[in-house]
Write an enzyme that holds these catalytic residues in place. Structure first.
Site, short mmCIF file in Angstrom:
data_model
loop_
_atom_site.label_atom_id
_atom_site.label_comp_id
_atom_site.label_asym_id
_atom_site.label_seq_id
_atom_site.Cartn_x
_atom_site.Cartn_y
_atom_site.Cartn_z
N GLY A 1 0.78 -1.23 0.00
CA GLY A 1 0.00 0.00 0.00
C GLY A 1 0.81 1.28 0.00
O GLY A 1 0.27 2.35 0.28
N LYS A 2 2.10 1.21 -0.35
CA LYS A 2 2.93 2.42 -0.36
C LYS A 2 2.38 3.45 -1.34
O LYS A 2 2.32 4.64 -1.04
CB LYS A 2 4.37 2.08 -0.73
CG LYS A 2 5.11 1.23 0.27
CD LYS A 2 6.58 1.08 -0.08
CE LYS A 2 6.80 0.40 -1.43
NZ LYS A 2 6.37 -1.01 -1.44
N VAL B 1 -0.68 3.73 -2.48
CA VAL B 1 -1.98 4.25 -2.01
C VAL B 1 -1.76 5.30 -0.93
O VAL B 1 -2.38 6.37 -0.95
CB VAL B 1 -2.87 3.10 -1.49
CG1 VAL B 1 -4.19 3.65 -0.95
CG2 VAL B 1 -3.14 2.08 -2.59
N LYS C 1 9.49 8.70 -7.46
CA LYS C 1 9.66 7.26 -7.26
C LYS C 1 11.14 7.01 -7.48
O LYS C 1 11.65 7.18 -8.60
CB LYS C 1 8.81 6.48 -8.26
CG LYS C 1 9.03 4.96 -8.22
CD LYS C 1 8.33 4.34 -7.02
CE LYS C 1 8.49 2.81 -7.07
NZ LYS C 1 7.78 2.14 -5.99
N ASP D 1 3.90 2.35 -11.07
CA ASP D 1 3.82 3.55 -10.24
C ASP D 1 3.91 4.84 -11.05
O ASP D 1 3.13 5.77 -10.84
CB ASP D 1 4.91 3.51 -9.16
CG ASP D 1 4.66 2.40 -8.16
OD1 ASP D 1 3.49 2.03 -7.97
OD2 ASP D 1 5.63 1.89 -7.58
N GLU E 1 8.55 7.86 -2.90
CA GLU E 1 8.15 6.47 -2.67
C GLU E 1 9.33 5.55 -2.94
O GLU E 1 9.98 5.65 -3.97
CB GLU E 1 6.96 6.08 -3.55
CG GLU E 1 6.48 4.66 -3.24
CD GLU E 1 5.41 4.15 -4.18
OE1 GLU E 1 5.22 2.92 -4.24
OE2 GLU E 1 4.76 4.97 -4.86
N GLY F 1 9.67 -1.94 -2.83
CA GLY F 1 9.74 -3.10 -1.95
C GLY F 1 9.67 -2.74 -0.49
O GLY F 1 8.86 -1.90 -0.07
N CYS G 1 -4.98 -0.99 4.78
CA CYS G 1 -6.01 -2.01 4.55
C CYS G 1 -6.11 -2.30 3.06
O CYS G 1 -6.63 -1.49 2.30
CB CYS G 1 -7.36 -1.54 5.09
SG CYS G 1 -7.38 -1.26 6.87
N PRO H 1 -7.66 3.23 5.02
CA PRO H 1 -8.72 2.25 4.76
C PRO H 1 -8.71 1.79 3.31
O PRO H 1 -8.10 2.43 2.44
CB PRO H 1 -10.00 3.02 5.08
CG PRO H 1 -9.64 4.45 4.88
CD PRO H 1 -8.20 4.57 5.24
#
Length: 237
Positions: free
Chosen positions: A16-17, A19, A41, A49, A108, A111, A169, A200
């Site tokens: 989830g990075k 997100v 990135k 990404d 970001e 891994g 999540c 979430p």
């Protein structure tokens, strides 16, 4: 130290990075509209990404992806397979230039903190050597507490400036499983790193306003030196 940068790292791949990074971007654009944001990135292998950020970011956000490889594996493996080099000097220079030109930079990683970037260095090594304030994304799933403990231990060994943890999540059911799988008090107790909030499950990642409000309780501004802050929009927007 690049004081106006925040590295988004994770305990593994696909946790989830992106997100979480997108939610922070949305927060910045919505609540700090008069400030300039950069997104980077650090390295990308495979497709994903950069293509997402090009779609998600608006025209006021500067996006950089210094090094890209087509093969979706660890960078040193991808580089060998493609007959290319990994020049971290390019990454560092792009990061510095972005930091100098923008009020804030969201970076970001790839891994996990333990993921190899070269044959000698991991993500944790870069974060520590480059003195990047870092958020750790921990997925809400079985086994994540142990992963978080191990990743935080690695971060301390490599002198990473961990600022906090975001629980992520990845499924609709995960929100109801937080206390069973990754109770924040237990994660904090074992890692001694504050759990700043929860990401979430988001069905529509293009709803930037909804993402901004999700990220609002994480208080992104606590990571931004006052000299870089400009007037905020009201939270009711």
């Amino acid at each position: 130290m690049l004081q106006n940068c925040l590295l988004i790292a994770g305990t593994d791949t696909e946790v989830g990075k992106t997100v979480v990074s997108s939610a922070l971007i949305a927060y910045w654009r919505h609540f700090l509209p008069f400030s300039q944001l950069g997104v980077i990135k650090l390295l990308q292998t495979g497709i994903g990404d950069r293509q997402w950020y090009e779609k998600f970011c608006d025209g006021g956000t500067v996006l950089k992806v210094p090094l890209e490889y087509e093969t979706p594996v660890a960078p040193p493996v991808a580089a060998r397979l493609e007959g290319k080099a990994i020049d971290l000097g390019i990454v560092w220079q792009e990061l510095q230039d972005l930091s100098n030109a923008q009020d804030f930079v969201i970076a970001e990683s790839l891994g996990s903190l333990g993921s190899p970037v070269t044959d000698e260095l991991t993500v944790a090594d870069l974060a520590g050597q480059w003195k990047l304030p870092t958020l750790l994304v921990v997925p809400v799933k079985l086994g994540s507490i142990g992963q978080a403990i191990a990743q935080v231990s690695l971060a301390r060994e490599r002198k990473v400036n961990l600022k906090g943890i975001i629980l992520s999540c990845g499924t609709p059911e995960a929100m109801g499983q937080i206390e069973a799988l990754t109770p924040p008090t237990m994660v904090q107790q074992f890692t001694q790193i504050p759990v700043l909030g929860v990401m979430p499950y988001a069905e529509n990642l293009l709803d930037a306003q909804a993402l901004a409000k999700v990220a609002a309780p994480w208080h992104l501004e606590q990571f931004i030196p006052p000299t870089y802050l400009r007037p905020q929009a009201p939270l009711s927007q």
